[in-house]
Design an enzyme around this catalytic site. Structure first.
Site, PDB file in Angstrom:
ATOM      1  N   LYS A   1       0.610  -1.113  -0.118  1.00 34.03           N
ATOM      2  CA  LYS A   1       0.365  -0.180  -0.125  1.00 34.03           C
ATOM      3  C   LYS A   1       0.915   1.113  -0.115  1.00 34.03           C
ATOM      4  CE  LYS A   1      -4.050  -1.839   1.684  1.00 34.03           C
ATOM      5  NZ  LYS A   1      -5.024  -1.453   2.286  1.00 34.03           N
ATOM      6  N   ASN A   2       2.122   0.964   0.088  1.00 28.72           N
ATOM      7  CA  ASN A   2       2.889   1.999  -0.567  1.00 28.72           C
ATOM      8  C   ASN A   2       3.094   2.822  -1.674  1.00 28.72           C
ATOM      9  OD1 ASN A   2       5.000   4.212  -0.389  1.00 28.72           O
ATOM     10  ND2 ASN A   2       5.923   3.570   1.280  1.00 28.72           N
TER      11      ASN A   2
END
Length: 146
Positions: free
Chosen positions: A109-110
């Site tokens: 999710k980065n």
């Protein structure tokens, strides 16, 4: 680049000496809410704003981006500036991908980090020089998505 020094972050304590010719630019918070950053974060990003404003692209600024990204791996502006530096001064693609992997680990999710990896690889795929590195990247991504 022939070494991995560009992926070695500076320390906050080194900044005044290494950037002795640079005046840090403090963040100006709005009138509503002041964000209480830690002193090391504030110092590193004050220098980051200064080099970004001057558009300096050098090994020392690349190392400054490493410090800032260690403090906040989801900072899109710093990832973008890192790419600009890498593209201008030359890059050790494997070292930069390893640096990004170290920061992001298995965090899917980065999005800023993943975009950086994609943008760097797209540029290199166009040059068709790093075929094996691209294969390794696809294997890495596959392992994250399993």
């Amino acid at each position: 680049m022939s070494n991995n020094k560009s992926c070695d972050a500076l320390t906050v304590e080194e900044l005044p000496l290494i950037f002795s010719d640079t005046t840090p630019i403090p963040q100006i918070d709005g009138p509503v809410c002041r964000i209480d950053y830690k002193p090391d974060f504030r110092t590193a990003h004050d220098y980051m704003r200064a080099v970004f404003q001057s558009q300096e692209k050098s090994e020392r600024t690349l190392r400054l981006t490493a410090l800032c990204l260690q403090q906040n791996p989801a900072n899109y502006t710093v990832w973008h500036y890192r790419r600009m530096i890498l593209f201008e001064i030359g890059m050790d693609l494997e070292a930069d991908l390893a640096f990004a992997e170290q920061l992001g680990g298995a965090n899917p999710k980065n999005y800023q980090l993943w975009y950086h990896r994609r943008a760097v690889l797209e540029r290199e795929v166009l040059s068709d020089v790093h075929h094996n590195i691209v294969k390794k990247e696809l294997q890495y991504v596959g392992s994250i998505l399993q």
